[in-house]
Design an enzyme around this catalytic site. Structure first.
Site, PDB file in Angstrom:
ATOM      1  CG  ASP A   1       1.309  -3.928   2.784  1.00  0.00           C
ATOM      2  OD1 ASP A   1       0.658  -3.172   2.048  1.00  0.00           O
ATOM      3  OD2 ASP A   1       1.771  -5.023   2.411  1.00  0.00           O
TER       4      ASP A   1
ATOM      5  NE  ARG B   1       7.808  -7.198  -0.221  1.00  0.00           N
ATOM      6  CZ  ARG B   1       6.752  -6.784  -0.926  1.00  0.00           C
ATOM      7  NH1 ARG B   1       5.837  -7.644  -1.320  1.00  0.00           N
ATOM      8  NH2 ARG B   1       6.620  -5.516  -1.235  1.00  0.00           N
TER       9      ARG B   1
END
Ligand code: MRU
Length: 348
Positions: free
Chosen positions: A235, A90
């Site tokens: 994130d 990711r």
């Protein structure tokens, strides 16, 4: 409902068995509680890519264990081959890159004969660090709240996203235990529904009063009810203190500013990326549009519909009241304060 002590690990969702990693399959929650088994680094990369596990700090922990799995035959070349596989899983959560850099350093810092042992110990240490960071941030964050606060949160920045009690949800949990949080409104978080499926599940398990809202209800709620804070995770935080988090966070921050509501970001130092100067330089994951045009496999848009699926957005630091890290609180959120807090040495 009895308030459980803060540091009790509420959900054992990632379990290291030495030769394998067991992870709770978050795609099936809240209907089914089922574990998936990862025996190789490739399994961990796939589980990460497919959202079996998710949440920035947990992605980092799982990658560390993935590297430990790759080291099991005491061959450095296996570890070096596993690293890019995991790194590609990711793109946005920088905890993944942080964990891999740390594990690569460990791999290269001793003899091959002890590789497996060293890597397993390093992965365990990485996990334990995150657990401790959660507890510290919860305490620091709760101190910022006033008594009886009603709060909005977004996505899942809870236990399921970390090794411990969570980042944003950890602060909420500590606040609730201290009588500072009265009620929580998790946004459902389209399209993956982390708020509805995961955060609400965690809050209800902990006995914390919570009411689900759809994402488009936040503005109305802020205007018509007493909302005292918005609390989210992240994130990746750029060097200028811009905050990347789940799609929809930026909109919430604008709404909070308009209504004079404090906007708090809770994230460990492993989420800060000083090598990315500005939030706009953070790579934003774009996922399959199937996740937008379908819900649990059932179509909700006309056949052949075009759609966007941006996984994340960036909130400019000017909209952030404070960033809570395990090293201290960054407020106002800007590059100078961020760097100052990160370089502070914290005694355990
Ligand atoms: O796509 P996800 O579910 O991995 O996104 C998770 C989030 O955006 C969380 O808010 C973030 O990782 C912080 S988790 C402590």
């Amino acid at each position: 409902m009895k308030r459980k002590p803060l540091h009790e690990d509420p959900i054992k969702h990632i379990v290291w068995k030495g030769d394998r990693l067991q992870v709770l399959d978050q795609r099936l929650l809240p209907r089914t509680v089922k574990f998936a088994t990862c025996r190789t680094a490739a399994d961990v990369a796939k589980a990460t890519r497919d959202m079996v596990l998710r949440g920035a700090p947990l992605i980092g922990c799982a990658a560390a264990y993935g590297m430990a799995l790759a080291a099991r035959r005491n061959r450095l070349k296996d570890v070096l081959a596993a690293e890019p596989l995991l790194r590609r899983a990711r793109p946005t959560a920088v905890n993944l890159m942080h964990a891999l850099d740390r594990m690569l350093d460990v791999a290269k810092s001793g003899p091959e004969a002890t590789l497996s042992k060293r890597m397993a110990a390093a992965a365990e240490a990485y996990y334990r660090d995150d657990l401790a960071f959660n507890a510290r941030m919860a305490t620091l964050g709760a101190a910022l709240l006033k008594k009886g606060s009603n709060v909005i949160t977004h996505c899942n920045a809870g236990a399921l996203a970390t090794a411990g009690i969570g980042t944003a949800v950890g602060m909420i949990r500590a606040g609730w235990i201290a009588g500072k949080v009265a009620h929580v409104y998790p946004c459902e978080t389209r399209p993956y529904l982390q708020g509805a499926r995961l955060t609400l599940w965690e809050l209800m398990k902990a006995g914390i009063p919570a009411t689900l809202i759809t994402d488009n209800m936040a503005a109305h709620l802020m205007k018509t009810r007493k909302i005292d804070a918005v609390i989210v995770g992240s994130d990746r935080i750029a060097a200028n203190a811009d905050v990347c988090n789940k799609i929809g966070t930026y909109g919430l921050a604008i709404l909070a500013k308009h209504h004079g509501i404090p906007f708090y970001v809770v994230a460990p130092s492993t989420t800060v990326d000083l090598s990315t100067k500005h939030g706009d330089d953070i790579p934003i994951e774009e996922r399959s549009i199937q996740e937008v045009v379908e819900i649990f496999g059932a179509p909700i848009a006309p056949k052949g519909a075009k759609a966007h699926h941006f996984g994340f957005d960036v909130t400019p630091h000017a909209l952030v009241t404070a960033i809570v890290t395990e090293k201290g609180v960054v407020s106002p959120a800007n590059s100078v304060n961020l760097r100052k807090v990160l370089t502070t040495h914290v005694h355990p």
